[in-house]
Design a protein around this motif. Structure first.
Motif, PDB file in Angstrom:
ATOM      1  N   GLY A   1      -2.408 -43.109  63.968  1.00  0.00           N
ATOM      2  CA  GLY A   1      -1.326 -43.629  62.530  1.00  0.00           C
ATOM      3  C   GLY A   1      -0.768 -42.251  61.730  1.00  0.00           C
ATOM      4  O   GLY A   1      -0.528 -41.443  62.619  1.00  0.00           O
ATOM      5  N   GLY A   2      -0.604 -42.530  60.870  1.00  0.00           N
ATOM      6  CA  GLY A   2       0.504 -41.746  59.936  1.00  0.00           C
ATOM      7  C   GLY A   2       0.155 -41.841  58.264  1.00  0.00           C
ATOM      8  O   GLY A   2      -0.354 -42.433  57.938  1.00  0.00           O
TER       9      GLY A   2
ATOM     10  N   VAL B   1       0.448 -43.039  48.178  1.00  0.00           N
ATOM     11  CA  VAL B   1      -0.064 -42.397  49.831  1.00  0.00           C
ATOM     12  C   VAL B   1      -0.113 -43.621  50.229  1.00  0.00           C
ATOM     13  O   VAL B   1      -0.348 -44.169  50.385  1.00  0.00           O
ATOM     14  CB  VAL B   1      -1.280 -41.490  49.916  1.00  0.00           C
ATOM     15  N   LEU B   2       0.813 -43.853  51.271  1.00  0.00           N
ATOM     16  CA  LEU B   2       1.006 -44.582  52.581  1.00  0.00           C
ATOM     17  C   LEU B   2       0.275 -44.699  53.503  1.00  0.00           C
ATOM     18  O   LEU B   2       0.530 -43.116  54.585  1.00  0.00           O
ATOM     19  CB  LEU B   2       2.648 -45.363  52.690  1.00  0.00           C
TER      20      LEU B   2
ATOM     21  N   HIS C   1      11.044 -47.268  63.956  1.00  0.00           N
ATOM     22  CA  HIS C   1      10.277 -47.012  62.431  1.00  0.00           C
ATOM     23  C   HIS C   1      10.780 -45.780  62.727  1.00  0.00           C
ATOM     24  O   HIS C   1      10.837 -45.186  60.935  1.00  0.00           O
ATOM     25  CB  HIS C   1       8.961 -46.391  62.936  1.00  0.00           C
ATOM     26  N   VAL C   2      11.079 -44.135  63.366  1.00  0.00           N
ATOM     27  CA  VAL C   2      12.027 -42.579  62.645  1.00  0.00           C
ATOM     28  C   VAL C   2      13.235 -43.344  62.097  1.00  0.00           C
ATOM     29  O   VAL C   2      14.174 -43.309  61.372  1.00  0.00           O
ATOM     30  CB  VAL C   2      12.094 -42.002  63.670  1.00  0.00           C
TER      31      VAL C   2
ATOM     32  N   LEU D   1       8.864 -38.903  50.354  1.00  0.00           N
ATOM     33  CA  LEU D   1       9.285 -36.879  50.490  1.00  0.00           C
ATOM     34  C   LEU D   1       8.812 -36.280  51.253  1.00  0.00           C
ATOM     35  O   LEU D   1       8.823 -34.742  51.301  1.00  0.00           O
ATOM     36  CB  LEU D   1       8.499 -36.873  48.754  1.00  0.00           C
ATOM     37  N   ALA D   2       7.836 -37.100  52.291  1.00  0.00           N
ATOM     38  CA  ALA D   2       6.967 -35.706  53.308  1.00  0.00           C
ATOM     39  C   ALA D   2       5.829 -37.457  53.522  1.00  0.00           C
ATOM     40  O   ALA D   2       5.093 -38.258  53.798  1.00  0.00           O
ATOM     41  CB  ALA D   2       5.727 -35.203  52.973  1.00  0.00           C
ATOM     42  N   SER D   3       6.204 -37.413  55.887  1.00  0.00           N
ATOM     43  CA  SER D   3       5.836 -38.133  56.304  1.00  0.00           C
ATOM     44  C   SER D   3       4.850 -37.244  57.622  1.00  0.00           C
ATOM     45  O   SER D   3       5.978 -36.511  57.860  1.00  0.00           O
ATOM     46  CB  SER D   3       6.746 -39.111  56.602  1.00  0.00           C
ATOM     47  N   GLY D   4       4.630 -38.020  58.242  1.00  0.00           N
ATOM     48  CA  GLY D   4       4.324 -37.236  59.820  1.00  0.00           C
ATOM     49  C   GLY D   4       2.562 -38.316  59.956  1.00  0.00           C
ATOM     50  O   GLY D   4       1.749 -38.807  59.056  1.00  0.00           O
ATOM     51  N   ARG D   5       2.864 -37.888  61.705  1.00  0.00           N
ATOM     52  CA  ARG D   5       1.330 -38.348  61.861  1.00  0.00           C
ATOM     53  C   ARG D   5       0.095 -38.349  61.897  1.00  0.00           C
ATOM     54  O   ARG D   5      -0.123 -36.820  61.612  1.00  0.00           O
ATOM     55  CB  ARG D   5       1.092 -38.375  63.842  1.00  0.00           C
ATOM     56  N   LYS D   6      -1.301 -38.911  61.841  1.00  0.00           N
ATOM     57  CA  LYS D   6      -2.368 -38.266  62.066  1.00  0.00           C
ATOM     58  C   LYS D   6      -2.957 -37.364  63.198  1.00  0.00           C
ATOM     59  O   LYS D   6      -2.690 -38.105  64.241  1.00  0.00           O
ATOM     60  CB  LYS D   6      -3.155 -39.097  61.142  1.00  0.00           C
TER      61      LYS D   6
END
Length: 98
Positions: free
Chosen positions: A46-47, A3-4, A22-23, A36-41
């Motif tokens: 952050g994200g 988890v990053l 970044h994208v 595997l998955a990503s997104g903003r908080k």
């Protein structure tokens, strides 16, 4: 599995200026099968990225190449864990405790 967690260290306008780069970096890692998955908080400070790699050193190398990290607009927290249970879609990433 990793988890990053990204936390922005600069104003959002500085982050947004680097967003296209970044994208593109994200897409490259998805193409390599690392992310595997990503997104903003929420709230947007952050994200989060869910990633797979053979070891932490490889993840650290990848993180160092993020345009956000290169420009110093975010800090990363890297958490490694053993994915011993997954949704069926992630079955190939399951790990066993040895």
């Amino acid at each position: 599995m990793f988890v990053l967690e990204l936390t922005y260290t600069a104003p959002l306008d500085a982050v947004d200026a680097l967003l296209p780069d970044h994208v593109a970096w994200l897409e490259e890692q998805y193409g390599k099968g690392v992310f595997l998955a990503s997104g903003r908080k929420e709230p947007r400070d952050g994200g989060v990225i869910l990633a797979v790699a053979e070891d932490r050193a490889h993840i650290e190398e990848i993180v160092a190449g993020d345009p956000f990290a290169v420009a110093g607009v975010c800090a990363y927290r890297v958490t490694e864990f053993l994915a011993t249970k997954t949704a069926p879609e992630l079955a190939r990433h399951r790990q066993t405790i040895g």
